[in-house]
Scaffold this motif. Structure first.
Motif, PDB file in Angstrom:
ATOM      1  N   SER A   1      -4.897  -4.023  -8.038  1.00  0.00           N
ATOM      2  CA  SER A   1      -3.962  -4.695  -7.135  1.00  0.00           C
ATOM      3  C   SER A   1      -4.665  -5.543  -6.082  1.00  0.00           C
ATOM      4  N   GLY A   2      -5.986  -5.604  -6.123  1.00  0.00           N
ATOM      5  CA  GLY A   2      -6.702  -6.505  -5.229  1.00  0.00           C
ATOM      6  C   GLY A   2      -7.496  -5.854  -4.118  1.00  0.00           C
ATOM      7  N   PHE A   3      -7.510  -4.527  -4.035  1.00  0.00           N
ATOM      8  CA  PHE A   3      -8.269  -3.847  -2.984  1.00  0.00           C
ATOM      9  C   PHE A   3      -9.745  -3.706  -3.378  1.00  0.00           C
ATOM     10  N   GLN A   4     -10.586  -3.700  -2.379  1.00  0.00           N
ATOM     11  CA  GLN A   4     -11.984  -3.301  -2.554  1.00  0.00           C
ATOM     12  C   GLN A   4     -12.020  -1.795  -2.330  1.00  0.00           C
TER      13      GLN A   4
ATOM     14  N   ASP B   1      -8.978  -0.343   5.444  1.00  0.00           N
ATOM     15  CA  ASP B   1      -7.593  -0.666   5.822  1.00  0.00           C
ATOM     16  C   ASP B   1      -6.650   0.459   5.435  1.00  0.00           C
ATOM     17  N   VAL B   2      -7.041   1.219   4.435  1.00  0.00           N
ATOM     18  CA  VAL B   2      -6.210   2.331   3.984  1.00  0.00           C
ATOM     19  C   VAL B   2      -7.117   3.465   3.516  1.00  0.00           C
ATOM     20  N   VAL B   3      -6.715   4.689   3.827  1.00  0.00           N
ATOM     21  CA  VAL B   3      -7.448   5.882   3.392  1.00  0.00           C
ATOM     22  C   VAL B   3      -6.513   6.733   2.535  1.00  0.00           C
TER      23      VAL B   3
ATOM     24  N   ARG C   1      -9.423 -12.198   3.799  1.00  0.00           N
ATOM     25  CA  ARG C   1     -10.288 -11.038   3.645  1.00  0.00           C
ATOM     26  C   ARG C   1      -9.686 -10.034   2.672  1.00  0.00           C
ATOM     27  N   GLN C   2     -10.504  -9.563   1.755  1.00  0.00           N
ATOM     28  CA  GLN C   2     -10.052  -8.557   0.800  1.00  0.00           C
ATOM     29  C   GLN C   2      -9.865  -7.225   1.524  1.00  0.00           C
TER      30      GLN C   2
END
Length: 575
Positions: free
Chosen positions: A28-31, A279-281, A5-6
């Motif tokens: 870097s691969g994040f959505q 996943d990250v804010v 999962r992205q």
């Protein structure tokens, strides 16, 4: 095989830091989704338009161009490839004094020599070169050892290597005290210290390290992007979109959501009621505002939020955006008008948080560099008058210093306008600008607070006093909340667009490290372009570097040879 999962990232705020971080995370691969409360990107680096006139709402000059180039280089592109044209200002500033004299700051060494020697004699220019050497060291060490490093542990400050570097940066000296060592007249001490206004600080308080700001102006010049400062950030927005970043404008965030135990950020709640998971804010909103308004107020978070609101903030401003019906040739692109009572003008702002009776202020004429900023034969003029920030954070009890919210603001704004208009006419000899203004737009501390959620209307975030930098500055990783990070003026490394762009790299690399993901760029200074010219390494014998042997070493070698010769040939008489 199960598909990996992205990972999803949400960036709150489309200011310079948010835009740059979003593009780096996407690479870097994040959505990545960027959420912006306003209908435009850029934050304070946005533009104001009115009937053919264009104004930079915030920054109006580009400094430290290599940090801008680095941001684009790391994203596999360049300013030129993205259609950004940087124009170098023919001179940096005209500094206007109350006694009718002026001083033109310039990258032209011969012009600087003539002016400095006029006021400080032949020895004055030699002292100027010595000041440049010290400021150059501040610049180089700051870029390599501060702007490209994070300070996540107290050991980072205690490291012997950094201590040696820190001492060379003169952090315990003020800009004024160091300048006074090299410039012996009050006039030139003022000329080489006013730039602390960039950080919203007084030259009598700002650490001497920040002489790097005026150094970069004198060594690298002042630049202006054709089309206004925002074109640089729009280019970064476009790069991010090509990498998959989604921008949602007019989308204010109400709260950062957390896991059931309250320890991990896992999304956001929008003002509309929509919930978005992540996943990250990454928070690019004003840091003090975010801790007080966007994070769940647990007892520990509430205590930390309160401590942040009590920290020293930068100044605010009353900014005027004037449409003139003709050109005013007496004004250059960048003009500084210094108060006769120089120190008092800063003390009023930073010690008493008020509007000085006689302020020092900045006048920018963007149409001088880029004629598209105003209709033909006309000028666009921006007047920035620094003033104290508001007395209290919006919705919270008052702090000890600041301008009361119930101040008679129309009277205060009119006072600032009258002072600016009369000072410009008296010192330059031009016709009163008041007769030429066809439209006026004003940003005051309330505007900065409401439009950009800047705590107390502090236009440059938290102060850069000694205990507000490096590890003392709020961390790039949110306190007490995993997977939440900050980028922007009030976190490390600090305020100013190029500094914030460097901070975007630091924050992104910290996220990648925490998630066990590789860094997808490896910038090296020799790989960057300097003002668009590739730096190539020649293989010619003429270009080989031969470091000179120091005088001390040569002396020791010569002494050793002499001693050997003396002991071999000398024979005492009588033997």
């Amino acid at each position: 095989m199960e598909k990996i999962r992205q990972k999803k990232a949400i960036v709150i705020g489309a200011g310079a830091g948010g835009i740059a971080t979003a593009a780096r995370l996407a690479k870097s691969g994040f959505q990545v989704t960027v959420l912006e409360k306003n209908s435009f990107t850029g934050g304070r680096c946005s533009l104001i338009h009115h009937e053919g006139y264009r104004f930079d709402q915030g920054p109006s000059l580009l400094l430290l161009p290599k940090l801008f180039r680095e941001a684009f280089y790391d994203l596999d592109t360049s300013l030129e490839a993205e259609g950004v044209e940087l124009l170098q200002c023919p001179s940096n500033y005209n500094v206007w004094f109350s006694d009718g004299e002026s001083f033109e700051l310039s990258t032209d060494l011969s012009r600087m020599k003539t002016q400095i020697e006029r006021w400080e004699g032949k020895d004055g220019f030699e002292r100027y070169l010595a000041w440049l050497r010290e400021a150059h060291q501040h610049y180089e060490l700051s870029v390599s050892d501060v702007l490209h490093k994070n300070f996540t542990k107290w050991w980072d400050l205690a490291n012997p290597g950094f201590i040696r570097t820190g001492l060379k940066l003169h952090p315990l000296h003020s800009i004024w005290s160091r300048a006074s060592k090299y410039f012996w007249t009050e006039r030139l001490r003022r000329v080489f210290t006013f730039a602390t206004m960039y950080m919203g600080m007084s030259p009598f308080d700002a650490p001497a390290t920040y002489s790097l700001l005026q150094y970069t102006e004198l060594a690298e010049g002042i630049w202006y992007p054709r089309g206004g400062f925002h074109v640089v950030l729009q280019a970064l927005v476009d790069v991010g979109k090509r990498l998959g970043v989604e921008y949602r404008l007019s989308t204010p965030v109400k709260q950062v959501l957390t896991s059931p135990d309250g320890k991990t950020a896992n999304g956001v709640l929008l003002e509309s009621g929509e919930r978005l998971e992540a996943d990250v804010v990454v928070v690019n909103a004003d840091l003090v505002y975010a801790y007080s308004n966007l994070f769940p107020q647990t007892p520990s978070m509430e205590s930390y939020s309160r401590s942040l609101r009590e920290r020293d903030g930068s100044c605010s401003s009353i900014s005027f955006y004037w449409s003139l019906n003709r050109k005013v040739p007496e004004l250059k692109t960048h003009n500084i008008f210094l108060a006769e009572e120089y120190r008092e003008s800063f003390d009023a702002i930073f010690d008493r948080q008020s509007l000085p009776k006689e302020p020092s202020f900045y006048i920018n004429v963007p149409s001088r560099m880029d004629e598209a900023a105003a209709p033909n034969g006309c000028d666009a003029v921006i007047a920035l008058v620094p003033t104290g920030h508001l007395l209290q954070s919006k919705g919270f009890m008052k702090s000890d210093a600041g301008i009361p919210r119930d101040q008679d603001w129309p009277t205060l704004v009119n006072q600032a306008r009258r002072t600016v208009l009369s000072t410009i006419s008296a010192r330059t000899g031009c016709e009163s600008l008041g007769n030429l203004i066809t439209n006026e737009i004003i940003n005051d501390p309330f505007t900065w607070e409401s439009k950009f959620n800047l705590d107390k209307g502090s236009i440059l975030g938290l102060s850069h006093s000694f205990f507000n930098v490096l590890k003392f500055r709020p961390s790039t990783k949110a306190r007490g909340l995993d997977n939440a990070y900050f980028v922007g003026a009030s976190t490390h490394p600090g305020t100013g667009v190029p500094i914030v762009l460097a901070g975007a790299k630091i924050t992104t690399e910290q996220i990648l490290e925490d998630f066990g993901m590789p860094v997808t760029w490896q910038t090296h200074p020799s790989q960057l372009k300097d003002q668009g010219v590739p730096q190539t390494k020649s293989t010619s014998q003429l270009d080989k570097v031969h470091a000179p042997v120091s005088g001390t070493i040569l002396y020791m070698i010569s002494l050793s040879i002499w001693l050997v010769f003396f002991m071999y040939f000398w024979r005492p008489t009588g033997f």
